[in-house]
Design a protein around this motif. Sequence first.
Motif, PDB file in Angstrom:
ATOM      1  N   THR A  33       0.834  -1.200   0.000  1.00 54.46           N
ATOM      2  CA  THR A  33       0.000   0.000   0.000  1.00 54.46           C
ATOM      3  C   THR A  33       0.872   1.255   0.000  1.00 54.46           C
ATOM      4  O   THR A  33       2.068   1.188   0.307  1.00 54.46           O
ATOM      5  CB  THR A  33      -0.893   0.031   1.242  1.00 54.46           C
ATOM      6  N   PRO A  34       0.286   2.413  -0.325  1.00 54.09           N
ATOM      7  CA  PRO A  34       1.071   3.649  -0.282  1.00 54.09           C
ATOM      8  C   PRO A  34       1.671   3.933   1.094  1.00 54.09           C
ATOM      9  O   PRO A  34       2.832   4.332   1.194  1.00 54.09           O
ATOM     10  CB  PRO A  34       0.052   4.726  -0.676  1.00 54.09           C
ATOM     11  N   GLU A  35       0.893   3.720   2.152  1.00 54.05           N
ATOM     12  CA  GLU A  35       1.405   3.985   3.492  1.00 54.05           C
ATOM     13  C   GLU A  35       2.558   3.056   3.844  1.00 54.05           C
ATOM     14  O   GLU A  35       3.583   3.486   4.390  1.00 54.05           O
ATOM     15  CB  GLU A  35       0.278   3.846   4.526  1.00 54.05           C
ATOM     16  N   ASN A  54      -1.321   2.094  -9.877  1.00 56.00           N
ATOM     17  CA  ASN A  54      -2.547   1.736  -9.154  1.00 56.00           C
ATOM     18  C   ASN A  54      -2.196   0.918  -7.926  1.00 56.00           C
ATOM     19  O   ASN A  54      -1.690  -0.198  -8.043  1.00 56.00           O
ATOM     20  CB  ASN A  54      -3.489   0.923 -10.059  1.00 56.00           C
ATOM     21  N   LEU A  55      -2.488   1.476  -6.751  1.00 56.66           N
ATOM     22  CA  LEU A  55      -2.213   0.774  -5.501  1.00 56.66           C
ATOM     23  C   LEU A  55      -3.481   0.697  -4.656  1.00 56.66           C
ATOM     24  O   LEU A  55      -4.354   1.564  -4.762  1.00 56.66           O
ATOM     25  CB  LEU A  55      -1.121   1.497  -4.706  1.00 56.66           C
ATOM     26  N   ARG A  56      -3.573  -0.328  -3.846  1.00 58.72           N
ATOM     27  CA  ARG A  56      -4.709  -0.449  -2.936  1.00 58.72           C
ATOM     28  C   ARG A  56      -4.627   0.666  -1.898  1.00 58.72           C
ATOM     29  O   ARG A  56      -3.654   0.782  -1.174  1.00 58.72           O
ATOM     30  CB  ARG A  56      -4.700  -1.816  -2.256  1.00 58.72           C
ATOM     31  N   GLY A  57      -5.632   1.516  -1.887  1.00 55.16           N
ATOM     32  CA  GLY A  57      -5.661   2.584  -0.891  1.00 55.16           C
ATOM     33  C   GLY A  57      -5.075   3.898  -1.364  1.00 55.16           C
ATOM     34  O   GLY A  57      -4.967   4.840  -0.565  1.00 55.16           O
ATOM     35  N   GLY A  58      -4.732   4.010  -2.642  1.00 54.47           N
ATOM     36  CA  GLY A  58      -4.220   5.291  -3.108  1.00 54.47           C
ATOM     37  C   GLY A  58      -3.505   5.196  -4.437  1.00 54.47           C
ATOM     38  O   GLY A  58      -3.413   4.143  -5.054  1.00 54.47           O
ATOM     39  N   SER A  59      -2.980   6.328  -4.875  1.00 51.82           N
ATOM     40  CA  SER A  59      -2.306   6.435  -6.163  1.00 51.82           C
ATOM     41  C   SER A  59      -0.793   6.321  -6.003  1.00 51.82           C
ATOM     42  O   SER A  59      -0.200   6.938  -5.112  1.00 51.82           O
ATOM     43  CB  SER A  59      -2.645   7.789  -6.807  1.00 51.82           C
TER      44      SER A  59
END
Length: 214
Positions: A33-35, A54-59
């Motif tokens: 994820t981005p975080e 494309n990431l789960r939870g954000g760009s």
Amino acid sequence: MKILVVDDHAVVREGASRLLATLAPDEIAEAETPEEGFRRFVEMRPDVTVLDINLRGGSGLDLLRRIRGEDAGARVVIFSMYSDVVYANSARRAGAIGYVSKSASSDDLLTAVRLASAGQSFVDEELAAMLDSDMRPDQDPFQSLARREIEVLRLLGDGLGLNEISEQLGIAYKTVANTCTRIKEKLGLERTGDLIRYAVENRHNRLSERNLDM
């Protein structure tokens, strides 16, 4: 060399890590994820980050900007399903040093990471050909917007929120949110507020003139 791979598909992430291991790096880390990606970046300080859009939870492009804000010298290679000049140029503007589509050869990804570690840029051959032949400095990214993206922009310009757009178009809220993310990436906009302002400013001219039957 230390490498960080950020992708929300485990098969792709693990496959990329195995491939990149042939470069004999000192360390390879993964994030989903981005975080998690940003946290691993700060902890690890990789020489090269391989990042999906494309990431789960954000760009991924938002993460790229965040990474570059943390370290202006960070070397990030975008590894994406999008073989499109619009996304490649958005990535470049955000600070990516390389761009490789997932349809490219494994050698392209290895080359991109190897060059990035030396501070050199790389774009895979298929995309480079399109950049050379199709992209001009004055080309308008607005023209790359798809029919659904124009519909969403028009409704944003009319003052509707994402839930209202979802109801009016009969599509899921997540689909609307993902569409807004794609529009921002294509237009080079960073924040949702910028997207809404763009929609409002253009609702009586460009958005009303664009034919949805294309």
